[in-house]
Design a protein around this motif. Sequence first.
Motif, PDB file in Angstrom:
ATOM      1  N   ASP A 121       0.830  -1.199   0.000  1.00  0.00           N
ATOM      2  CA  ASP A 121       0.000   0.000   0.000  1.00  0.00           C
ATOM      3  C   ASP A 121       0.872   1.260   0.000  1.00  0.00           C
ATOM      4  O   ASP A 121       0.562   2.246  -0.674  1.00  0.00           O
ATOM      5  N   ASP A 122       1.982   1.239   0.753  1.00  0.00           N
ATOM      6  CA  ASP A 122       2.898   2.375   0.762  1.00  0.00           C
ATOM      7  C   ASP A 122       3.569   2.542  -0.598  1.00  0.00           C
ATOM      8  O   ASP A 122       3.748   3.658  -1.080  1.00  0.00           O
ATOM      9  N   PRO A 156     -11.352   2.172   0.147  1.00  0.00           N
ATOM     10  CA  PRO A 156     -11.792   3.080  -0.916  1.00  0.00           C
ATOM     11  C   PRO A 156     -11.441   4.544  -0.671  1.00  0.00           C
ATOM     12  O   PRO A 156     -11.364   5.324  -1.605  1.00  0.00           O
ATOM     13  N   ARG A 157     -11.221   4.893   0.612  1.00  0.00           N
ATOM     14  CA  ARG A 157     -10.897   6.280   0.936  1.00  0.00           C
ATOM     15  C   ARG A 157      -9.714   6.315   1.893  1.00  0.00           C
ATOM     16  O   ARG A 157      -9.435   5.348   2.604  1.00  0.00           O
ATOM     17  N   ILE A 158      -9.037   7.445   1.928  1.00  0.00           N
ATOM     18  CA  ILE A 158      -7.916   7.636   2.846  1.00  0.00           C
ATOM     19  C   ILE A 158      -8.398   8.472   4.020  1.00  0.00           C
ATOM     20  O   ILE A 158      -8.775   9.641   3.844  1.00  0.00           O
ATOM     21  N   ASP A 159      -8.394   7.889   5.210  1.00  0.00           N
ATOM     22  CA  ASP A 159      -8.858   8.645   6.378  1.00  0.00           C
ATOM     23  C   ASP A 159      -7.748   9.559   6.896  1.00  0.00           C
ATOM     24  O   ASP A 159      -6.620   9.561   6.390  1.00  0.00           O
ATOM     25  N   LYS A 160      -8.061  10.342   7.920  1.00  0.00           N
ATOM     26  CA  LYS A 160      -7.118  11.340   8.432  1.00  0.00           C
ATOM     27  C   LYS A 160      -5.825  10.704   8.940  1.00  0.00           C
ATOM     28  O   LYS A 160      -4.726  11.208   8.674  1.00  0.00           O
ATOM     29  N   VAL A 161      -5.958   9.595   9.666  1.00  0.00           N
ATOM     30  CA  VAL A 161      -4.772   8.941  10.218  1.00  0.00           C
ATOM     31  C   VAL A 161      -3.853   8.473   9.090  1.00  0.00           C
ATOM     32  O   VAL A 161      -2.637   8.681   9.120  1.00  0.00           O
ATOM     33  N   ARG A 162      -4.459   7.846   8.092  1.00  0.00           N
ATOM     34  CA  ARG A 162      -3.676   7.343   6.965  1.00  0.00           C
ATOM     35  C   ARG A 162      -3.072   8.494   6.169  1.00  0.00           C
ATOM     36  O   ARG A 162      -1.937   8.412   5.694  1.00  0.00           O
ATOM     37  N   ARG A 163      -3.826   9.572   6.022  1.00  0.00           N
ATOM     38  CA  ARG A 163      -3.310  10.747   5.316  1.00  0.00           C
ATOM     39  C   ARG A 163      -2.037  11.252   5.982  1.00  0.00           C
ATOM     40  O   ARG A 163      -1.024  11.520   5.326  1.00  0.00           O
ATOM     41  N   ASP A 164      -2.058  11.379   7.292  1.00  0.00           N
ATOM     42  CA  ASP A 164      -0.885  11.873   8.016  1.00  0.00           C
ATOM     43  C   ASP A 164       0.294  10.916   7.878  1.00  0.00           C
ATOM     44  O   ASP A 164       1.445  11.339   7.768  1.00  0.00           O
ATOM     45  N   GLU A 165       0.008   9.609   7.858  1.00  0.00           N
ATOM     46  CA  GLU A 165       1.073   8.612   7.675  1.00  0.00           C
ATOM     47  C   GLU A 165       1.733   8.770   6.306  1.00  0.00           C
ATOM     48  O   GLU A 165       2.958   8.703   6.183  1.00  0.00           O
ATOM     49  N   ILE A 166       0.907   8.962   5.297  1.00  0.00           N
ATOM     50  CA  ILE A 166       1.413   9.079   3.932  1.00  0.00           C
ATOM     51  C   ILE A 166       2.290  10.320   3.782  1.00  0.00           C
ATOM     52  O   ILE A 166       3.389  10.267   3.213  1.00  0.00           O
ATOM     53  N   LEU A 167       1.824  11.434   4.301  1.00  0.00           N
ATOM     54  CA  LEU A 167       2.586  12.676   4.187  1.00  0.00           C
ATOM     55  C   LEU A 167       3.902  12.586   4.951  1.00  0.00           C
ATOM     56  O   LEU A 167       4.931  13.085   4.483  1.00  0.00           O
ATOM     57  N   MET A 172       5.574   9.850   5.417  1.00  0.00           N
ATOM     58  CA  MET A 172       6.424   8.970   4.611  1.00  0.00           C
ATOM     59  C   MET A 172       7.083   9.742   3.467  1.00  0.00           C
ATOM     60  O   MET A 172       8.281   9.594   3.216  1.00  0.00           O
ATOM     61  N   PHE A 173       6.310  10.580   2.781  1.00  0.00           N
ATOM     62  CA  PHE A 173       6.861  11.368   1.686  1.00  0.00           C
ATOM     63  C   PHE A 173       7.999  12.262   2.169  1.00  0.00           C
ATOM     64  O   PHE A 173       9.041  12.392   1.509  1.00  0.00           O
ATOM     65  N   GLY A 200      -6.640  -8.686  -1.139  1.00  0.00           N
ATOM     66  CA  GLY A 200      -6.326  -8.755   0.286  1.00  0.00           C
ATOM     67  C   GLY A 200      -4.857  -8.828   0.590  1.00  0.00           C
ATOM     68  O   GLY A 200      -4.468  -9.236   1.679  1.00  0.00           O
ATOM     69  N   GLY A 201      -4.010  -8.395  -0.359  1.00  0.00           N
ATOM     70  CA  GLY A 201      -2.574  -8.501  -0.135  1.00  0.00           C
ATOM     71  C   GLY A 201      -1.930  -7.222   0.356  1.00  0.00           C
ATOM     72  O   GLY A 201      -0.735  -7.049   0.228  1.00  0.00           O
ATOM     73  N   ALA A 202      -2.700  -6.309   0.924  1.00  0.00           N
ATOM     74  CA  ALA A 202      -2.165  -5.016   1.312  1.00  0.00           C
ATOM     75  C   ALA A 202      -1.102  -5.101   2.384  1.00  0.00           C
ATOM     76  O   ALA A 202      -0.277  -4.222   2.524  1.00  0.00           O
ATOM     77  N   ALA A 203      -1.106  -6.164   3.186  1.00  0.00           N
ATOM     78  CA  ALA A 203      -0.160  -6.246   4.296  1.00  0.00           C
ATOM     79  C   ALA A 203       1.186  -6.808   3.866  1.00  0.00           C
ATOM     80  O   ALA A 203       2.145  -6.799   4.626  1.00  0.00           O
ATOM     81  N   ASP A 204       1.270  -7.324   2.634  1.00  0.00           N
ATOM     82  CA  ASP A 204       2.532  -7.875   2.163  1.00  0.00           C
ATOM     83  C   ASP A 204       3.551  -6.756   2.033  1.00  0.00           C
ATOM     84  O   ASP A 204       3.217  -5.597   1.831  1.00  0.00           O
ATOM     85  N   GLU A 205       4.825  -7.144   2.112  1.00  0.00           N
ATOM     86  CA  GLU A 205       5.874  -6.158   2.017  1.00  0.00           C
ATOM     87  C   GLU A 205       6.662  -6.341   0.737  1.00  0.00           C
ATOM     88  O   GLU A 205       6.714  -7.418   0.167  1.00  0.00           O
ATOM     89  N   GLN A 206       7.287  -5.251   0.292  1.00  0.00           N
ATOM     90  CA  GLN A 206       8.205  -5.354  -0.825  1.00  0.00           C
ATOM     91  C   GLN A 206       9.290  -4.321  -0.614  1.00  0.00           C
ATOM     92  O   GLN A 206       9.151  -3.389   0.160  1.00  0.00           O
ATOM     93  N   GLU A 207      10.386  -4.486  -1.356  1.00  0.00           N
ATOM     94  CA  GLU A 207      11.519  -3.601  -1.159  1.00  0.00           C
ATOM     95  C   GLU A 207      11.271  -2.249  -1.777  1.00  0.00           C
ATOM     96  O   GLU A 207      10.644  -2.119  -2.818  1.00  0.00           O
ATOM     97  N   ASP A 208      11.780  -1.228  -1.099  1.00  0.00           N
ATOM     98  CA  ASP A 208      11.877   0.106  -1.677  1.00  0.00           C
ATOM     99  C   ASP A 208      13.300   0.248  -2.171  1.00  0.00           C
ATOM    100  O   ASP A 208      14.209   0.421  -1.370  1.00  0.00           O
ATOM    101  N   PRO A 209      13.522   0.170  -3.486  1.00  0.00           N
ATOM    102  CA  PRO A 209      14.880   0.144  -4.008  1.00  0.00           C
ATOM    103  C   PRO A 209      15.634   1.451  -3.800  1.00  0.00           C
ATOM    104  O   PRO A 209      16.818   1.521  -4.068  1.00  0.00           O
ATOM    105  N   LYS A 210      14.981   2.499  -3.357  1.00  0.00           N
ATOM    106  CA  LYS A 210      15.646   3.778  -3.170  1.00  0.00           C
ATOM    107  C   LYS A 210      16.706   3.719  -2.084  1.00  0.00           C
ATOM    108  O   LYS A 210      17.774   4.295  -2.178  1.00  0.00           O
ATOM    109  N   GLU A 211      16.364   3.029  -0.982  1.00  0.00           N
ATOM    110  CA  GLU A 211      17.195   3.115   0.194  1.00  0.00           C
ATOM    111  C   GLU A 211      18.550   2.473  -0.006  1.00  0.00           C
ATOM    112  O   GLU A 211      18.713   1.499  -0.708  1.00  0.00           O
ATOM    113  N   ASN A 212      19.569   3.038   0.665  1.00  0.00           N
ATOM    114  CA  ASN A 212      20.884   2.445   0.551  1.00  0.00           C
ATOM    115  C   ASN A 212      21.042   1.327   1.532  1.00  0.00           C
ATOM    116  O   ASN A 212      22.081   0.776   1.693  1.00  0.00           O
TER     117      ASN A 212
END
Length: 203
Positions: A81-82, A126-137, A139-140, A191-203
């Motif tokens: 999801d991230d 279907p929607r991004i609530d306030k808590v999730r919005r703050d998490e996303i921002l 993260m950015f 239903g796979g939102a909890a799965d993880e994957q690599e963020d290739p950006k990080e060193n």
Amino acid sequence: MKLFESDRNNRIFSEVANKLLTECFLIKKRETDDYLFVIQNREKFSDFFGTIGYEVNIYEHNGVVQLVNTDGNGRIRLKKDDSVMILLLRLLYIEKKKSLSENTEVRVTWEEFANKYALLKILQKPRIDKVRRDEILRMFKKYKLAKVYSQERPDEAQIEIYPTILFALPNSSIDQLYSETESMLGDLKKGGAADEQEDPKEN
């Protein structure tokens, strides 16, 4: 180990190198002096980081310096999801940049971002609530992908998207990006939102 005759330059080199190790990116618009120091001493930075398994990528057209671990170590594991949120930010940057001059910064409102997400029609979220919005921002900002300008109304908050967003995930064409997003969304809908994957950006 001293790379320069000048103590001042050795100090600056140490400071900039540590910043790259910590933040992975340097942005010309934000850190002009540090960025130019790397440009002027690219061979020294490349040789230094090469000895410890890193590569210095310089994207002068975008005004970005990126540090990458050549062995793939130290990469952050992101939830799908991230990763979708980062892909959406990248798509918005590319779409906006097409209609702007080269030196114009790219901004979107939170409402634009949320509407883009809503078009994906993810049944579980279907929607991004306030808590999730703050998490996303957060993260950015944490990954140096955007700067957020708060407004009285949250939907009007301005998100300045940095060109680093182009390098936060593997390089690919816009068509491939849309395809990747659709594929990831398919997993989310199953239903796979909890799965993880690599963020290739990080060193």
